[in-house]
Design a protein around this motif. Structure first.
Motif, PDB file in Angstrom:
ATOM      1  N   THR A   8      11.600  10.751  -8.567  1.00 11.00           N
ATOM      2  CA  THR A   8      10.412  10.880  -7.857  1.00 11.00           C
ATOM      3  C   THR A   8       9.603   9.745  -8.522  1.00 11.00           C
ATOM      4  OG1 THR A   8       8.735  12.466  -7.158  1.00 11.00           O
ATOM      5  CG2 THR A   8       9.284  12.364  -9.497  1.00 11.00           C
ATOM      6  N   GLY A   9       8.496   9.277  -7.594  1.00 13.69           N
ATOM      7  CA  GLY A   9       7.491   8.351  -7.937  1.00 13.69           C
ATOM      8  C   GLY A   9       8.512   6.814  -8.286  1.00 13.69           C
ATOM      9  N   ALA A  10       9.505   6.986  -7.427  1.00 19.63           N
ATOM     10  CA  ALA A  10      10.281   5.433  -7.617  1.00 19.63           C
ATOM     11  C   ALA A  10      10.415   4.511  -6.221  1.00 19.63           C
ATOM     12  CB  ALA A  10      11.813   5.904  -7.933  1.00 19.63           C
ATOM     13  N   ALA A  11      10.481   3.396  -6.629  1.00 22.19           N
ATOM     14  CA  ALA A  11      10.687   2.444  -5.554  1.00 22.19           C
ATOM     15  C   ALA A  11      12.005   1.912  -5.461  1.00 22.19           C
ATOM     16  CB  ALA A  11       9.633   1.155  -5.859  1.00 22.19           C
ATOM     17  N   SER A  30       9.664   5.773  -2.363  1.00 22.50           N
ATOM     18  CA  SER A  30       9.727   4.921  -1.463  1.00 22.50           C
ATOM     19  C   SER A  30      11.296   4.270  -1.456  1.00 22.50           C
ATOM     20  CB  SER A  30       8.712   3.708  -1.869  1.00 22.50           C
ATOM     21  OG  SER A  30       7.346   4.130  -1.716  1.00 22.50           O
ATOM     22  N   VAL A  31      11.538   3.822  -0.036  1.00 20.46           N
ATOM     23  CA  VAL A  31      12.660   2.840  -0.005  1.00 20.46           C
ATOM     24  C   VAL A  31      12.522   1.621   0.318  1.00 20.46           C
ATOM     25  CG1 VAL A  31      15.039   2.607   1.304  1.00 20.46           C
ATOM     26  CG2 VAL A  31      14.225   4.885   0.205  1.00 20.46           C
ATOM     27  N   LEU A  32      13.151   0.479  -0.298  1.00 27.18           N
ATOM     28  CA  LEU A  32      12.599  -0.996   0.056  1.00 27.18           C
ATOM     29  C   LEU A  32      13.874  -1.477   0.713  1.00 27.18           C
ATOM     30  CD1 LEU A  32      10.644   0.063  -1.977  1.00 27.18           C
ATOM     31  CD2 LEU A  32      10.172  -2.345  -2.773  1.00 27.18           C
ATOM     32  N   PRO A  33      13.811  -1.519   1.922  1.00 28.25           N
ATOM     33  CA  PRO A  33      14.989  -2.135   2.696  1.00 28.25           C
ATOM     34  C   PRO A  33      14.740  -3.835   2.637  1.00 28.25           C
ATOM     35  CG  PRO A  33      14.057  -0.762   4.171  1.00 28.25           C
ATOM     36  CD  PRO A  33      13.149  -0.928   2.923  1.00 28.25           C
ATOM     37  N   GLY A  34      15.564  -4.634   2.507  1.00 28.66           N
ATOM     38  CA  GLY A  34      15.453  -6.223   2.676  1.00 28.66           C
ATOM     39  C   GLY A  34      15.816  -6.405   3.966  1.00 28.66           C
ATOM     40  N   ALA A  78       0.718  -1.104  -0.089  1.00 25.24           N
ATOM     41  CA  ALA A  78       0.108  -0.087  -0.214  1.00 25.24           C
ATOM     42  C   ALA A  78       0.744   1.430   0.112  1.00 25.24           C
ATOM     43  CB  ALA A  78      -0.950   0.149   1.167  1.00 25.24           C
ATOM     44  N   GLN A  79       1.784   1.061   0.694  1.00 22.67           N
ATOM     45  CA  GLN A  79       2.744   2.538   0.787  1.00 22.67           C
ATOM     46  C   GLN A  79       3.242   2.642  -0.704  1.00 22.67           C
ATOM     47  OE1 GLN A  79       5.758   1.151   3.903  1.00 22.67           O
ATOM     48  NE2 GLN A  79       4.840   2.952   4.987  1.00 22.67           N
ATOM     49  N   LEU A  80       3.767   1.769  -1.698  1.00 25.12           N
ATOM     50  CA  LEU A  80       4.261   1.872  -2.858  1.00 25.12           C
ATOM     51  C   LEU A  80       3.120   2.732  -3.713  1.00 25.12           C
ATOM     52  CD1 LEU A  80       6.139  -1.512  -3.546  1.00 25.12           C
ATOM     53  CD2 LEU A  80       7.096   0.613  -2.559  1.00 25.12           C
TER      54      LEU A  80
END
Length: 262
Positions: free
Chosen positions: A247-250, A179-183, A158-160
């Motif tokens: 911007t608008g990136a994951a 958005s930043v997606l940590p593993g 949902a955050q994405l």
């Protein structure tokens, strides 16, 4: 590349430990004024002590930003931020068939609505200033939905969607949203989870964490857990002047766990 946040006001929600704390510390080291957020004054005081001399340029806000009341109280005290990092989040493994409505609602309020509310509150001020950065801290679980935490994965996906949509809503304003997606990341929480294995095996925390990653995230390319500082580095960059065309990136800091080239 020299990243300088002198004169910038920053909020990092959920920043008394883990990725949030590392991010707040990195902003302070780059000259920003930062508001540290936690649910209790004790957690705030401990975080400020850990920051040492950097705390001179930090404030603490003790309040639950997973609630509408907490967000309103924050806004009353701090009416403007140049940079908003929506880091507040919770996770807890639980089988889908044992997860009641109340737990789904809790995860939605904390992980999703906290960022929605804060972005809605502080976005207009950024637009008025023709500059701003909003960053949602999502997770590789947004794409690799965990079978034992479906409610968590849902909230991160949902955050994405919100991040991408808000970036489009703010097109041309000078405000970026990403958005930043940590593993797998070696935060205090993960360290505590692995502590029994560390104590029983005699191995280092880093080695035990690496074994955990290879067992539970076999697609990892770096074959270890990331440090909180490594995740913070990406957040700092995307919040900087230098990231003005992003911007608008994951943006993935997942160590290659997500098996995709885009």
């Amino acid at each position: 590349m020299h990243i300088d946040f002198t004169g910038r006001n920053v909020l990092v929600s959920g920043s008394t430990s883990g990725i949030g704390f590392a991010t707040a510390k990195s902003f302070l080291e780059a000259g920003a004024h930062v508001v540290i957020n936690g649910r209790t004054q004790a957690s705030i005081d401990n975080a400020l002590r850990r920051l040492g001399s950097l705390a001179a340029n930090a404030d603490g806000f003790a309040g639950d930003l997973g609630t509408e009341a907490g967000s309103a109280e924050l806004f009353a005290q701090y009416p403007h931020f140049d940079i908003l990092v929506n880091n507040l989040g919770i996770f807890q493994p639980q089988d889908f068939f044992d997860t009641p409505d109340s737990e789904w609602q809790k995860f939605f309020e904390v992980n999703v609505m906290s960022g929605v509310r804060l972005s809605r509150i502080y976005g207009p001020g950024m637009v008025a200033n023709k500059w701003g950065r909003i960053v949602f801290i999502s997770s590789e679980s947004a794409l690799n939905i965990p079978s034992d935490m479906i409610h968590y994965g849902f909230s991160k996906t949902a955050q994405l969607a919100i991040s991408r949509g808000l970036a489009k809503r703010l097109a041309g304003t000078g405000v970026t949203v990403n958005s930043v997606l940590p593993g797998p990341t070696l935060s205090e929480g993960v360290a505590e989870m692995l502590r029994p294995e560390v104590e029983s095996s005699g191995k280092s925390l880093e080695d035990v964490a690496a074994e955990f990653v290879t067992t539970h995230r076999g697609s990892s390319i770096i074959r270890r857990a990331a440090s909180v500082e490594e995740v913070a580095n990406m957040i700092i960059y995307v919040s900087s002047e230098q990231a003005s065309a992003t911007t608008g990136a994951a943006l993935r800091v997942d160590g290659g766990v997500i098996d995709s080239i885009v």
